[in-house]
Design an enzyme around this catalytic site. Structure first.
Site, PDB file in Angstrom:
ATOM      1  N   GLU A 251       0.832  -1.210   0.000  1.00  0.00           N
ATOM      2  CA  GLU A 251       0.000   0.000   0.000  1.00  0.00           C
ATOM      3  C   GLU A 251       0.870   1.264   0.000  1.00  0.00           C
ATOM      4  O   GLU A 251       0.551   2.248  -0.664  1.00  0.00           O
ATOM      5  CB  GLU A 251      -0.959  -0.044   1.186  1.00  0.00           C
ATOM      6  CG  GLU A 251      -1.930  -1.214   1.009  1.00  0.00           C
ATOM      7  CD  GLU A 251      -2.956  -1.333   2.106  1.00  0.00           C
ATOM      8  OE1 GLU A 251      -2.554  -1.616   3.244  1.00  0.00           O
ATOM      9  OE2 GLU A 251      -4.150  -1.119   1.834  1.00  0.00           O
TER      10      GLU A 251
ATOM     11  N   GLU B 219      -4.009 -10.088   3.855  1.00  0.00           N
ATOM     12  CA  GLU B 219      -5.114  -9.623   4.696  1.00  0.00           C
ATOM     13  C   GLU B 219      -6.308 -10.580   4.753  1.00  0.00           C
ATOM     14  O   GLU B 219      -6.793 -10.926   5.832  1.00  0.00           O
ATOM     15  CB  GLU B 219      -5.607  -8.240   4.233  1.00  0.00           C
ATOM     16  CG  GLU B 219      -4.706  -7.094   4.644  1.00  0.00           C
ATOM     17  CD  GLU B 219      -3.606  -6.796   3.652  1.00  0.00           C
ATOM     18  OE1 GLU B 219      -3.319  -7.669   2.798  1.00  0.00           O
ATOM     19  OE2 GLU B 219      -3.030  -5.712   3.729  1.00  0.00           O
TER      20      GLU B 219
END
Ligand code: COA
Length: 245
Positions: A115, A135
């Site tokens: 990210e 995730e």
């Protein structure tokens, strides 16, 4: 040079160097790193001496192995977690910096590591780099932009594959997917990032920020709106050049 606890921030000849610095934990992104990154990003945005910034990770093994799992779900309540996010919108700040940001990636680039890289404009990776989004396997989803930034870069199908299957990809595949611009040897990683930064620094900084804005904002607009943005920015740039004489 400003030394925080988990980030090193250095500034040399117009380049800001941001090094994630928890190598013993593979530069896992913790609350302290979030707070320090927020300050550093503000400095990059506001400091006229900084023309371009390079993000990298300390140590041999990782750019960043994702969110610190020892802090996983440790906020006292969802309300407090949301409030902290609101007060320190690191990702909003990151994506709104109008200066070019270069990610120099190596080793593990997982979760928040991807990210951070996706908030940068140019991504270079060394041959040992591995990308993954763990995730969903942990029962959560990315919350620092990847569900939006990743598909904009590699397309929906590949982003879904990475997120839903948790499959990791290596540097060369990342290059083929256009997740990274270029793959270089570990030794050449920082020199290559600096080479790009030096070239960018040689250009008119207003032209550079206008070019970045036209492309990054334009990606979220219709063609018609994007062309209008381009006209507006190009008029602004011409006016600024004429004003300078
Ligand atoms: N959060 C907190 N600590 C982390 C971490 C993370 N995301 N990733 C690595 N570390 C720590 C390890 O706990 C270990 O600390 P220790 O030496 O005190 O035990 C140290 O970093 C080195 O990692 P280790 O797991 O021993 O290295 P490895 O080569 O065996 O495995 C990984 C490397 C990346 C495969 C493994 O560390 C891993 O799976 N990390 C978690 C990745 C993840 O799920 N991130 C969250 C994304 S949302």
């Amino acid at each position: 040079m400003s030394n925080f606890e988990v980030i090193i921030y250095d500034k040399q000849d117009g380049t800001g160097y941001i090094t994630l610095n928890r190598p013993q934990f593979l530069n896992a992104y913790n609350i302290q790193m979030r707070d320090e990154l927020y300050q550093v990003l503000g400095a990059i945005r506001d400091d006229p001496e900084v023309k371009v910034a390079i993000f990298s990770g300390a140590g041999e093994r990782a750019f960043c192995a994702g969110a610190d799992l020892t802090e996983f779900l440790t906020a006292p309540s969802p309300v407090i977690a949301r409030q902290a996010r609101w007060e320190r919108d690191v990702w909003g700040l990151f994506l709104n910096i109008d200066k070019p940001l270069i990610a120099a990636l190596h080793g593990y680039v997982l979760g928040s590591g991807i990210e951070i890289a996706l908030c940068c404009d140019i991504r270079l990776a060394s041959e040992d780099t591995q990308f993954g989004l763990p995730e969903v396997g942990l029962g959560i989803i990315p919350a620092a932009g990847a569900t939006q930034t990743l598909p904009r870069v590699i397309g929906g199908a590949k982003a879904l594959e990475m997120l839903l299957t948790g499959r990791w990809i290596k540097a060369e595949e990342a290059r083929r997917l256009k997740l990274v611009n270029q793959v270089v040897s570990r030794r050449d990683l920082l020199p290559m990032a600096e080479k790009l930064a030096n070239r960018i620094k040689g250009y008119n900084p207003i032209a550079v920020t206008c070019a970045k804005e036209a492309i990054t904002r334009g990606l979220d607009l219709t063609l018609e709106q994007g062309l209008a943005l381009e006209t507006k920015l190009s008029d602004y740039l011409l006016t600024s050049l004429l004003d300078r004489g």
